[in-house]
Scaffold this motif. Structure first.
Motif, short mmCIF file in Angstrom:
data_model
loop_
_atom_site.label_atom_id
_atom_site.label_comp_id
_atom_site.label_asym_id
_atom_site.label_seq_id
_atom_site.Cartn_x
_atom_site.Cartn_y
_atom_site.Cartn_z
N UNK A 129 37.95 -46.21 -85.95
CA UNK A 129 38.94 -47.04 -85.71
C UNK A 129 39.62 -45.99 -84.66
N UNK A 130 39.32 -44.96 -84.25
CA UNK A 130 39.72 -44.36 -83.05
C UNK A 130 39.53 -45.03 -81.55
N UNK A 131 38.70 -45.95 -81.70
CA UNK A 131 38.29 -46.72 -80.33
C UNK A 131 39.36 -47.43 -79.86
N UNK A 132 39.60 -47.64 -78.55
CA UNK A 132 40.82 -48.32 -78.13
C UNK A 132 40.41 -50.01 -78.42
N UNK A 133 41.39 -50.71 -78.93
CA UNK A 133 41.28 -52.05 -78.94
C UNK A 133 40.93 -52.90 -77.96
N UNK A 134 41.37 -52.24 -76.79
CA UNK A 134 41.32 -53.14 -75.47
C UNK A 134 39.99 -53.49 -74.96
N UNK A 135 38.97 -52.55 -75.55
CA UNK A 135 37.57 -52.85 -74.96
C UNK A 135 36.76 -53.63 -76.03
N UNK A 136 35.96 -54.67 -75.67
CA UNK A 136 35.29 -55.77 -76.56
C UNK A 136 33.89 -55.16 -76.74
N UNK A 137 33.63 -54.53 -76.09
CA UNK A 137 32.10 -53.75 -76.40
C UNK A 137 30.78 -54.79 -76.62
N UNK A 138 31.08 -55.99 -75.91
CA UNK A 138 30.27 -57.08 -76.17
C UNK A 138 30.36 -57.90 -77.53
N UNK A 139 31.24 -57.64 -78.28
CA UNK A 139 31.12 -58.24 -79.81
C UNK A 139 31.33 -59.66 -79.50
N UNK A 140 32.22 -60.26 -78.49
CA UNK A 140 32.58 -61.40 -78.31
C UNK A 140 31.43 -62.55 -78.11
N UNK A 141 30.56 -62.00 -76.94
CA UNK A 141 29.48 -62.67 -77.02
C UNK A 141 28.37 -62.61 -78.16
N UNK A 142 28.29 -61.40 -78.51
CA UNK A 142 27.20 -61.38 -79.46
C UNK A 142 27.76 -62.21 -80.76
N UNK A 143 28.77 -62.17 -81.28
CA UNK A 143 29.38 -63.04 -82.25
C UNK A 143 29.30 -64.72 -82.34
N UNK A 144 29.61 -65.08 -80.75
CA UNK A 144 29.14 -66.34 -80.77
C UNK A 144 27.95 -66.69 -80.53
#
Length: 179
Positions: free
Chosen positions: A27-42
């Motif tokens: 949880x210490x990661x910045x919330x502003x970076x997606x890390x590819x989860x958006x594309x993966x989730x879709x």
């Protein structure tokens, strides 16, 4: 054909959680970076959960960390020998042979399958040849001890690098195909 993909974060020393299951270090990661989860989730329509990971997700839901851990637009299967009496409506429990379930799920039409974890589920799926890819996000932190990515057993899992990407905060994404 749908793929079974382990999409997961690990510490720099290879752990997915502390020995007690704590993942606060993530949880210490910045919330502003997606890390590819958006594309993966879709790209998925199904999530496979181990029982401990399921219980942890329920805890996050109860604490209000996430509104619902089990997106009703997805199918959720939890592997457990002792299913609860009243699971959430969006969750189905699997307690039969892993190989049979995976063969049935793989033969159904659909998007890719997210193998959420944990270590025991990942190991069981590797043992029956069910995992196609690992999408690992190495978080630049050592936690010293914890739950490994894969439950220990004498096995070699050969991987072919598909992609690597580094992020400005030091996270490195490694995508591998299981050979």
């Amino acid at each position: 054909m749908r793929k079974f993909i382990v999409y997961i974060a690990v510490s720099a020393d290879g752990y997915i959680a502390r020995p007690d299951g704590d993942v606060e270090w993530l949880n210490r990661r910045p919330r502003s970076i997606d890390y590819g989860i958006g594309a993966f989730y879709s790209s998925i329509d199904t999530i496979l959960w181990g029982r401990k990971t399921y219980d942890m997700a329920l805890g996050f839901e109860k604490k209000g960390v996430v509104p619902t851990a089990f997106d009703p637009k997805l199918k959720h299967y939890v592997f457990s020998r002792r299913p609860p009496k009243r699971p959430p409506a969006a969750v189905q429990f699997v307690k039969g042979p892993v190989r049979k379930f995976i063969e049935r799920l793989r033969s159904e039409p659909g998007k890719n399958v997210w193998v959420m974890g944990g270590a025991s589920l990942i190991a069981s799926l590797l043992d029956v040849g069910a995992i196609d890819e690992f999408d690992i996000h190495m978080i630049p932190v050592f936690i010293g001890n914890g739950i490994p990515l894969i439950a220990p057993k004498r096995r070699d899992v050969l991987l072919q690098l598909l992609e690597s990407k580094s992020y400005e905060d030091g996270v490195v994404r490694l995508r591998y195909e299981v050979v």
